[in-house]
Design an enzyme around this catalytic site. Structure first.
Site, PDB file in Angstrom:
ATOM      1  CD  GLU A 190      -3.204   0.330   0.226  1.00 41.32           C
ATOM      2  OE1 GLU A 190      -2.702   1.206  -0.516  1.00 41.32           O
ATOM      3  OE2 GLU A 190      -4.428   0.145   0.326  1.00 41.32           O
ATOM      4  CG  ASP A 191      -0.772   4.719  -1.814  1.00 35.90           C
ATOM      5  OD1 ASP A 191      -1.557   3.890  -1.333  1.00 35.90           O
ATOM      6  OD2 ASP A 191      -1.156   5.714  -2.453  1.00 35.90           O
ATOM      7  CG  ASP A 201      -6.352   8.591   5.791  1.00 36.31           C
ATOM      8  OD1 ASP A 201      -6.559   8.897   6.959  1.00 36.31           O
ATOM      9  OD2 ASP A 201      -6.456   9.408   4.864  1.00 36.31           O
ATOM     10  CG  PHE A 233      -4.510  16.106   1.113  1.00 39.37           C
ATOM     11  CD1 PHE A 233      -4.016  16.247  -0.168  1.00 39.37           C
ATOM     12  CD2 PHE A 233      -5.529  15.192   1.348  1.00 39.37           C
ATOM     13  CE1 PHE A 233      -4.534  15.508  -1.228  1.00 39.37           C
ATOM     14  CE2 PHE A 233      -6.060  14.454   0.300  1.00 39.37           C
ATOM     15  CZ  PHE A 233      -5.558  14.606  -0.985  1.00 39.37           C
ATOM     16  NE  ARG A 273      -2.858   8.627  -9.423  1.00 39.05           N
ATOM     17  CZ  ARG A 273      -3.544   8.171  -8.379  1.00 39.05           C
ATOM     18  NH1 ARG A 273      -2.903   7.766  -7.309  1.00 39.05           N
ATOM     19  NH2 ARG A 273      -4.861   8.113  -8.395  1.00 39.05           N
TER      20      ARG A 273
HETATM   21  C1  PRP Z   1      -5.670   5.314  -0.846  1.00 44.22           C
HETATM   22  C2  PRP Z   1      -4.603   4.290  -0.474  1.00 44.22           C
HETATM   23  C3  PRP Z   1      -5.379   3.233   0.239  1.00 44.22           C
HETATM   24  C4  PRP Z   1      -6.501   3.998   0.869  1.00 44.22           C
HETATM   25  C5  PRP Z   1      -6.195   4.232   2.310  1.00 44.22           C
HETATM   26  O1  PRP Z   1      -6.219   4.956  -2.069  1.00 44.22           O
HETATM   27  O2  PRP Z   1      -3.942   3.783  -1.594  1.00 44.22           O
HETATM   28  O3  PRP Z   1      -5.846   2.249  -0.641  1.00 44.22           O
HETATM   29  O4  PRP Z   1      -6.621   5.246   0.199  1.00 44.22           O
HETATM   30  O5  PRP Z   1      -7.236   4.899   2.957  1.00 44.22           O
HETATM   31  P1  PRP Z   1      -8.012   4.287   4.196  1.00 44.22           P
HETATM   32  O6  PRP Z   1      -6.989   3.740   5.131  1.00 44.22           O
HETATM   33  O7  PRP Z   1      -8.737   5.488   4.757  1.00 44.22           O
HETATM   34  O8  PRP Z   1      -8.954   3.262   3.691  1.00 44.22           O
HETATM   35  P2  PRP Z   1      -7.183   5.927  -2.899  1.00 44.22           P
HETATM   36  O9  PRP Z   1      -8.600   5.564  -2.630  1.00 44.22           O
HETATM   37  O10 PRP Z   1      -6.769   7.343  -2.688  1.00 44.22           O
HETATM   38  O11 PRP Z   1      -6.931   5.480  -4.414  1.00 44.22           O
HETATM   39  P3  PRP Z   1      -5.651   5.661  -5.362  1.00 44.22           P
HETATM   40  O12 PRP Z   1      -4.540   4.854  -4.731  1.00 44.22           O
HETATM   41  O13 PRP Z   1      -6.091   5.085  -6.660  1.00 44.22           O
HETATM   42  O14 PRP Z   1      -5.325   7.133  -5.443  1.00 44.22           O
END
Ligand code: PRP
Length: 194
Positions: free
Chosen positions: A111-112, A115, A164, A177
């Protein structure tokens, strides 16, 4: 060519929307090398399947998988948790599933950012039902102040404050990105749209 009224013009320099650099490119690379070494030791002599969660993790994945010097394979899932905007909703939709079964595999979710934890919590529950041999998690970034669901994470690159962040895969409305560092987005970029 598409236009997006939520964003400044295409010729607007990305850097002008960055309040400050939180983690520079060199620091990112050094930490990712450490993570890769540690992960390679953990899985030495074993099968390893990396599961990258699109889209934000792709840049981290590209660097991490090269830092993991043992053989590894990769698959992708696409999920949606945020929709358009800044706040997490807790709603997780599977947009693209894995290409192949994972029963008996050593699965490492890449994961990146974590949150609220809702995305990971949902994914881990769903994937465990498919009976992988092991299931671990590596995330580049962790925002512990925002956590709503507690979920064990095996490797964290950086624990960050509740700001953010964009860059190195992370977006705001699909932009930023490609910045080579993790930066803090100027609040006026997103408050202007609310
Ligand atoms: C981000 C990230 C996780 C998620 C984390 O993805 O890559 O998958 O949010 O958030 P959480 O812990 O509150 O669930 P995002 O929905 O922004 O999609 P993306 O990676 O395609 O930008």
């Amino acid at each position: 060519m598409t236009s997006d009224s939520h964003l400044s013009p295409a010729d607007h320099p990305l850097e002008e929307d960055v309040e400050r650099v939180l983690i520079d490119a060199e620091t990112l690379q050094a930490r990712i090398q450490d993570l890769g070494r540690d992960i390679a030791e953990t899985y030495a002599g074993q099968d390893l399947l990396l599961l990258a969660v699109l889209k934000g993790s792709v840049i981290f994945l590209a660097d991490l998988m090269r830092a993991i010097t043992i053989p590894n394979a990769v698959d992708f899932m696409a999920v949606s948790s945020y929709g358009i905007g800044v706040q997490s909703t807790g709603v997780v939709r599977i947009l693209k599933d894995l290409d192949a079964p994972i029963a008996g595999r050593n699965l490492l979710i890449v994961e990146d950012i974590i949150d609220s934890g809702h995305t990971l919590n949902y994914l881990v529950r769903m994937l465990k039902e498919r009976n992988p041999a092991t299931l671990r998690v590596v995330t580049l970034l962790d925002k512990p102040a925002r956590r709503e669901v507690n979920i064990p994470v095996d490797w964290v690159g950086f624990s960050i404050p509740n700001e953010f962040v964009i860059g190195y895969g992370l977006d705001y409305n699909e932009r930023y990105r490609n910045l080579p560092y993790i930066g803090v987005l100027k609040p006026d970029v997103y408050t202007a749209e609310e």
